[in-house]
Design a protein around this motif. Structure first.
Motif, PDB file in Angstrom:
ATOM      1  N   ALA A 260     -22.205 107.177 -76.810  1.00  0.00           N
ATOM      2  CA  ALA A 260     -22.100 105.765 -77.091  1.00  0.00           C
ATOM      3  C   ALA A 260     -22.655 105.415 -78.522  1.00  0.00           C
ATOM      4  O   ALA A 260     -23.407 106.200 -79.048  1.00  0.00           O
ATOM      5  N   ASN A 261     -21.955 104.540 -79.029  1.00  0.00           N
ATOM      6  CA  ASN A 261     -22.414 103.997 -80.366  1.00  0.00           C
ATOM      7  C   ASN A 261     -23.037 102.664 -80.346  1.00  0.00           C
ATOM      8  O   ASN A 261     -22.589 101.701 -80.198  1.00  0.00           O
ATOM      9  N   ILE A 262     -24.386 102.732 -80.289  1.00  0.00           N
ATOM     10  CA  ILE A 262     -25.125 101.570 -80.097  1.00  0.00           C
ATOM     11  C   ILE A 262     -25.900 101.103 -81.370  1.00  0.00           C
ATOM     12  O   ILE A 262     -26.805 101.842 -81.853  1.00  0.00           O
ATOM     13  N   ALA A 263     -25.526  99.799 -81.463  1.00  0.00           N
ATOM     14  CA  ALA A 263     -26.131  99.417 -83.014  1.00  0.00           C
ATOM     15  C   ALA A 263     -25.853 100.164 -83.965  1.00  0.00           C
ATOM     16  O   ALA A 263     -26.976 100.504 -84.780  1.00  0.00           O
ATOM     17  N   GLY A 264     -24.956 101.069 -84.146  1.00  0.00           N
ATOM     18  CA  GLY A 264     -24.643 101.972 -85.073  1.00  0.00           C
ATOM     19  C   GLY A 264     -25.077 103.264 -85.232  1.00  0.00           C
ATOM     20  O   GLY A 264     -24.927 103.900 -86.150  1.00  0.00           O
ATOM     21  N   GLN A 265     -25.922 103.522 -84.033  1.00  0.00           N
ATOM     22  CA  GLN A 265     -26.552 104.660 -83.812  1.00  0.00           C
ATOM     23  C   GLN A 265     -25.933 105.645 -82.820  1.00  0.00           C
ATOM     24  O   GLN A 265     -25.640 104.987 -81.721  1.00  0.00           O
ATOM     25  N   ALA A 266     -25.549 106.773 -82.864  1.00  0.00           N
ATOM     26  CA  ALA A 266     -24.855 107.631 -81.913  1.00  0.00           C
ATOM     27  C   ALA A 266     -25.925 107.966 -80.881  1.00  0.00           C
ATOM     28  O   ALA A 266     -26.821 108.372 -81.145  1.00  0.00           O
TER      29      ALA A 266
END
Length: 226
Positions: free
Chosen positions: A181-187
């Protein structure tokens, strides 16, 4: 043997009596230090009048004044006419007595410690920031499946039209990395969660500099003011 030890101590006290009761200002690692005191030096040797604080055993007859000060606090045997000096090799000094919330510390008893402590994990939550462009993907296999069990595997294409590849509930985890997942720009990639019953060691040792600890045996005899 006890008679010899008593005579030896009496001779030591006689030597002490001849020492200056009020010496000049005492400085670390020099001839004016107090017998039994410990100094630290950057040299790889101890100066004259000092021996290494390495837990070694010495003869009472050879170091009478130091034996009177230490007695058998740090080891040795009066029956055998020996005593030992403190062992500071790889150790840090700890004050005697009891501190707030701490156990009582007595001279001569090493405080065993390690360079890392096992801290049990505490129940806690990690907040996750989701944004409109957060993307989640699931890794699957487009070819026909070759495994019968889902544990450690990923979804695959059915080999027959009647194969049932899904269930209404879950009881096992897929292979690590199957979900990302890419959550708030972090993988963020799926992985194994450490068991809450497996405490992880964390370092508790601060920066240190190794030096030589030396015990004074030929300086001024310390007078107990009490």
């Amino acid at each position: 043997m006890k008679t010899k030890i008593s005579a030896c101590l009496a001779a030591g006290l006689a030597v002490i009596a001849t020492m200056t009761i009020q010496p000049d200002e005492a400085k670390a690692c020099n001839a004016e230090g107090y017998i039994g005191s410990i100094c630290w030096t950057a040299n790889n040797f101890c100066p004259y009048g000092y021996v290494r604080a390495n837990g070694a055993t010495y003869s009472v007859h050879e170091y009478q004044a130091l034996a009177v000060v230490y007695q058998n606090t740090y080891g040795g045997s009066w029956q055998q006419g020996t005593f030992a000096v403190p062992n500071l090799m790889g150790r840090e000094p700890v004050g005697t007595g009891t501190g707030p919330g701490l156990t009582t510390k007595e001279a001569g008893y090493p405080v065993n410690g390690t360079e890392a402590s096992l801290i049990p994990p505490l129940a806690h939550n990690h907040g996750v920031a989701l944004s409109a462009d957060s993307g989640i993907s699931v890794a699957v296999q487009t070819q026909g499946g070759t495994e019968r069990t889902p544990g450690g595997n990923v979804p695959a294409a059915p080999l027959a039209p009647t194969a049932q590849m899904y269930a209404s509930s879950t009881n096992v985890a897929m292979a690590d990395g199957s979900v990302s997942a890419n959550i708030a720009g972090q993988a963020v990639v799926s992985g194994t969660t450490p068991s809450s019953h497996q405490p992880q060691p964390i370092p508790v040792l601060g920066p240190q500099l190794v030096m030589t600890a030396c015990v004074n045996y030929y300086g001024n005899f310390p007078v107990n003011p009490n």
